[in-house]
Design an enzyme around this catalytic site. Sequence first.
Site, short mmCIF file in Angstrom:
data_model
loop_
_atom_site.label_atom_id
_atom_site.label_comp_id
_atom_site.label_asym_id
_atom_site.label_seq_id
_atom_site.Cartn_x
_atom_site.Cartn_y
_atom_site.Cartn_z
N TRP A 20 0.86 -1.19 0.00
CA TRP A 20 0.00 0.00 0.00
C TRP A 20 0.90 1.24 0.00
O TRP A 20 1.79 1.34 0.87
CB TRP A 20 -0.85 -0.07 1.27
N LYS A 53 -13.50 -1.33 5.92
CA LYS A 53 -14.02 -2.13 4.80
C LYS A 53 -15.07 -3.14 5.26
O LYS A 53 -16.11 -3.26 4.64
CB LYS A 53 -12.90 -2.91 4.11
N ASP A 59 -0.86 -5.83 9.41
CA ASP A 59 -1.86 -4.89 8.93
C ASP A 59 -3.07 -5.73 8.55
O ASP A 59 -3.01 -6.54 7.62
CB ASP A 59 -1.31 -4.13 7.71
C1 LMR Z 1 -6.91 1.88 -0.53
O1 LMR Z 1 -5.83 1.29 -0.53
O2 LMR Z 1 -7.46 2.29 -1.55
C2 LMR Z 1 -7.62 2.12 0.79
O3 LMR Z 1 -6.93 1.47 1.80
C3 LMR Z 1 -7.86 3.54 1.05
C4 LMR Z 1 -6.61 4.26 1.43
O4 LMR Z 1 -6.57 4.78 2.56
O5 LMR Z 1 -5.67 4.32 0.64
#
Ligand code: LMR
Length: 399
Positions: free
Chosen positions: A131, A247, A212
Amino acid sequence: MSYFDSLQLLPEDPIFSIPRLFAADPRPNKVNLGVGNYRDAEGASYVLDCVRDAEAALLLKKSNKDYLPIDGDQKLLNLTKPLIFGQKYLDSLDGGLFITQTLGGTGALFQGGQFLCQTISKDIYIPDVTWPNHKQVFNNCGFDVHQYRYYDHRSHKIDFNRLCDDLSEMPQYSTILLHACCQNPTGLDPTNDQWMELSTLIKKQKIIPFFDFAYQGFKTSPEDDAFPIRYFLSQGHELLVANSFAKNFGLYGERVGTLSVLTKNKNSAPKAASLIKQRIRSNYSNPPRHGAELIAEILASYELTKTWVTELANMRDRLKEMRHTLQAGLQAKGDGMDWTFLKNQFGFFSFCGLNHGQVHRLIKDYAIYVPANGRINVAGLNAHNMDYVVDAILEVIHT
Ligand code: LMR
């Protein structure tokens, strides 16, 4: 002359810039496959029935708007512990466990990261790929952020051997960030056997696992998706978990998450609690109460929990159906290219292997909005836009 003349303009967030760009795009056929928000089959935002019912129940109870304690809603925390760790494992726990409410999963990552960085070690290892926000969250904690190899772009598989090689080089007391399930962005998780192997290696290396856990329930079920955390607990690891209710309860904007710290010695947990609570107090003082009360209301009720589990399964099934339809479409029209790897992915995202140029063209030529890493939020797909998206992906790949 202004005090602020020398400020630097930073680029916009790669994920959160998308809703703004999407809203400003006048093209009628535009498709938003950006932020990991659930959308129903008509492309609409979805508030769960159990959440609506809990809201109605709370209204009748006329709860007050007083401050919560620094660590949040105690009812929520007591109900979250078994959801993450499993009652059976909690019953056999020898050590200490501190849990606190946080500002979503991101807040939990920050509080946990800051605590580890200030007390244990300045090194954290995050997967390559992950992420995009992980890096800056942990930089903001003060960490030196390193990557470990996770994904093989050619085979579209987890590169488990290289992951283990990198793990065996990590210095003692450093932290390893692990996605407990539905890895963001690849949708690929280690198998249960691989988790067991990782547990052994991590213990041998004396490093701290930080899970996470943002997608509990989106792979198989809330119980099964907690396997790696519960297994690590059973193996006596000291570990941290950042969980998000954004989510799985569809409570994105309510910002509810928790941070758990599991310590080998019982008396370490209150010390960890005191440090983390002091930092929360000096940062945002105490968390918001509405979302926390909703989740507590649902998890305390047998009926509402049953509805939640069903609604979560329905969301999970729709994501799976969209992923499989996307795969079938690409396979059928795609000049013999093999897209079966998409079927091995779980959760919100499909990692198709789109490069920056291809993403740019999807946005520019087709108004299909995808983050720069090429991650597709399959929740944004539906019967109305599927063919258009399949054709556009093949077009940008082949021309
Ligand atoms: C995403 O990865 O789209 C979600 O987890 C929202 C975010 O906070 O980035």
